[in-house]
Design a protein around this motif. Structure first.
Motif, mmCIF file in Angstrom:
data_model
loop_
_atom_site.group_PDB
_atom_site.id
_atom_site.type_symbol
_atom_site.label_atom_id
_atom_site.label_comp_id
_atom_site.label_asym_id
_atom_site.label_seq_id
_atom_site.Cartn_x
_atom_site.Cartn_y
_atom_site.Cartn_z
ATOM 1 N N ALA A 96 57.901 148.563 11.869
ATOM 2 C CA ALA A 96 59.248 148.945 12.735
ATOM 3 C C ALA A 96 60.233 147.729 11.986
ATOM 4 O O ALA A 96 61.452 148.091 11.994
ATOM 5 C CB ALA A 96 59.053 148.665 14.154
ATOM 6 N N LYS A 97 59.847 146.453 11.741
ATOM 7 C CA LYS A 97 60.532 145.617 11.378
ATOM 8 C C LYS A 97 61.338 145.825 10.019
ATOM 9 O O LYS A 97 62.308 145.460 9.614
ATOM 10 C CB LYS A 97 59.713 144.217 11.328
ATOM 11 C CG LYS A 97 60.547 142.935 11.049
ATOM 12 C CD LYS A 97 59.547 141.706 10.741
ATOM 13 C CE LYS A 97 60.320 140.830 10.352
ATOM 14 N NZ LYS A 97 59.727 139.407 10.307
ATOM 15 N N THR A 98 60.418 146.299 9.065
ATOM 16 C CA THR A 98 60.807 146.743 7.659
ATOM 17 C C THR A 98 61.761 147.911 7.844
ATOM 18 O O THR A 98 62.903 147.784 7.164
ATOM 19 C CB THR A 98 59.447 147.334 6.794
ATOM 20 O OG1 THR A 98 58.681 146.176 6.791
ATOM 21 C CG2 THR A 98 60.079 147.359 5.373
ATOM 22 N N ARG A 99 61.404 148.857 8.569
ATOM 23 C CA ARG A 99 62.454 150.082 8.715
ATOM 24 C C ARG A 99 63.790 149.555 9.334
ATOM 25 O O ARG A 99 64.789 150.205 8.876
ATOM 26 C CB ARG A 99 61.829 151.159 9.556
ATOM 27 C CG ARG A 99 60.364 151.762 8.824
ATOM 28 C CD ARG A 99 60.134 152.936 9.593
ATOM 29 N NE ARG A 99 59.373 152.835 10.741
ATOM 30 C CZ ARG A 99 58.337 152.403 11.039
ATOM 31 N NH1 ARG A 99 57.489 152.260 10.396
ATOM 32 N NH2 ARG A 99 58.109 152.293 12.426
ATOM 33 N N SER A 100 63.836 148.711 10.229
ATOM 34 C CA SER A 100 64.909 148.198 10.719
ATOM 35 C C SER A 100 65.740 147.533 9.753
ATOM 36 O O SER A 100 66.981 147.545 9.562
ATOM 37 C CB SER A 100 64.585 147.402 12.042
ATOM 38 O OG SER A 100 65.864 146.844 12.515
ATOM 39 N N ALA A 101 65.231 146.650 9.153
ATOM 40 C CA ALA A 101 65.740 145.812 8.031
ATOM 41 C C ALA A 101 66.357 146.686 7.003
ATOM 42 O O ALA A 101 67.487 146.334 6.512
ATOM 43 C CB ALA A 101 64.861 144.808 7.416
ATOM 44 N N LEU A 102 65.772 147.732 6.784
ATOM 45 C CA LEU A 102 66.243 148.813 5.724
ATOM 46 C C LEU A 102 67.388 149.752 6.331
ATOM 47 O O LEU A 102 67.960 150.666 5.352
ATOM 48 C CB LEU A 102 65.128 149.580 5.070
ATOM 49 C CG LEU A 102 64.373 148.611 4.247
ATOM 50 C CD1 LEU A 102 63.053 149.361 3.827
ATOM 51 C CD2 LEU A 102 65.258 148.227 3.127
ATOM 52 N N GLY A 103 67.646 149.666 7.588
ATOM 53 C CA GLY A 103 68.614 150.445 8.395
ATOM 54 C C GLY A 103 68.088 151.897 8.671
ATOM 55 O O GLY A 103 68.748 152.897 8.597
#
Length: 104
Positions: A96-103
């Motif tokens: 979720a952290k990666t997906r959030s960082a990528l918008g």
């Protein structure tokens, strides 16, 4: 943007589907450029090596003691995946952290 991973990895498939414009690099076929791997190791440290994989469990204690870059060069499937690189930014894994960082 580049996604480094394995073409038959479910997590990498999910990342590829969510990032259709990213270039995909299969680490078994092409490998990872040494400068990219060094930068990833500097940023992620030991997390770059997936010690929960079947490849890891099949290694001897002597092999496990090798330097991470040497280990990953010899066994590309040991890299935690996917490694996503966009210019000077890197993300490891598809959480979720990666997906959030990528918008996403």
């Amino acid at each position: 943007m580049r996604i480094y991973g394995l073409k038959n990895c479910d997590t990498c498939r999910a990342a590829r589907k969510a990032l259709p414009d990213a270039e995909f690099v299969d680490v078994r076929e092409t490998g990872v450029l040494p400068d990219v791997m060094e930068a990833a190791l500097a940023q992620f440290g030991d997390k770059l090596v997936n010690t929960r994989s079947t490849t890891w469990r099949g290694l001897s204690e002597e092999e496990r003691a090798e330097a991470p870059l040497d280990l990953l060069a010899a066994h590309p499937a040991l890299m935690k995946r996917p490694l996503i690189v966009n210019e000077d930014s890197m993300w490891l894994g598809w959480d979720a952290k990666t997906r959030s960082a990528l918008g996403l």
